[in-house]
Design a protein around this motif. Structure first.
Motif, short mmCIF file in Angstrom:
data_model
loop_
_atom_site.label_atom_id
_atom_site.label_comp_id
_atom_site.label_asym_id
_atom_site.label_seq_id
_atom_site.Cartn_x
_atom_site.Cartn_y
_atom_site.Cartn_z
N SER A 1 21.08 -21.91 -36.91
CA SER A 1 19.72 -21.42 -37.00
C SER A 1 19.43 -20.34 -35.96
O SER A 1 18.40 -19.70 -36.00
N THR A 2 20.37 -20.16 -35.03
CA THR A 2 20.19 -19.16 -33.97
C THR A 2 21.01 -17.92 -34.29
O THR A 2 22.23 -17.97 -34.32
N PRO A 3 20.34 -16.81 -34.53
CA PRO A 3 21.11 -15.58 -34.80
C PRO A 3 21.70 -15.01 -33.51
O PRO A 3 21.21 -15.26 -32.41
N THR A 4 22.77 -14.26 -33.66
CA THR A 4 23.37 -13.52 -32.55
C THR A 4 22.91 -12.08 -32.67
O THR A 4 23.00 -11.48 -33.74
N TYR B 1 21.38 0.99 -31.22
CA TYR B 1 21.45 0.25 -32.47
C TYR B 1 21.45 -1.24 -32.15
O TYR B 1 22.05 -1.67 -31.16
N THR B 2 20.81 -2.04 -32.98
CA THR B 2 20.79 -3.48 -32.81
C THR B 2 21.28 -4.12 -34.10
O THR B 2 20.83 -3.76 -35.19
N CYS B 3 22.18 -5.06 -33.94
CA CYS B 3 22.73 -5.77 -35.10
C CYS B 3 22.43 -7.26 -34.93
O CYS B 3 22.67 -7.83 -33.86
N GLN B 4 21.91 -7.87 -35.95
CA GLN B 4 21.61 -9.29 -35.91
C GLN B 4 22.55 -10.01 -36.87
O GLN B 4 22.59 -9.70 -38.06
#
Length: 148
Positions: free
Chosen positions: A25-28, A15-18
């Motif tokens: 402006s930079t998502p984790t 699973y990937t969570c953003q």
């Protein structure tokens, strides 16, 4: 899903969570691999220790294991089910104490990683009035030894 114990192997995978907020402006991005044990543990014969104590021994399932959930309750349906978390993957036994003499219990176990295995078939354990196992046989094995 709300409860990890209600999911099954269909949920295993990566699973990937953003995560992103308005100030950056930079998502984790965080990835997580959800695993489950490959097989279900098998409960071996319980060992009666006397005074209402029973040792439950099981096989370690194949695949990743983080721990176990052991369940037991009176087989007649009276009383409530007891759940014991055993958070050690290398443990393959547990002593259940203070069981009532003359009662029959159902005992089962689940192994878990990120997801649980199927629950084992319940094992019935009956303690006689004295709190020791029923149907014990003593056989002489030599002039100075007995097998119980």
């Amino acid at each position: 899903f709300d409860n990890i114990l209600l999911v099954d192997g269909n949920y295993s995978g990566e699973y990937t969570c953003q995560l992103k907020n308005e100030r950056s402006s930079t998502p984790t991005i965080q990835s997580y691999n959800v695993t489950e044990p490959f097989t279900t543990p098998i409960i071996l014969d319980p060992v009666f220790l006397g005074s209402g104590n029973v040792s439950i021994i099981w096989t370690r399932p194949e695949g990743p294991v983080y721990g176990y959930l052991l369940f037991y309750e009176l087989a007649n349906g009276f009383g409530s089910e007891v759940m014991i978390n055993i958070p050690s993957p290398n443990t393959t036994y547990y002593v259940i104490s203070n069981l009532d003499a003359g009662a029959t219990y159902t005992i089962s176990i689940i192994a878990y990683a990120d997801l649980p295995t199927e629950i084992t078939d319940p094992v019935l354990v009956t303690l006689n009035v004295a709190g020791v196992p029923e149907n014990i046989a003593v056989v002489p094995s030599s002039p100075t030894s007995l097998i119980v």
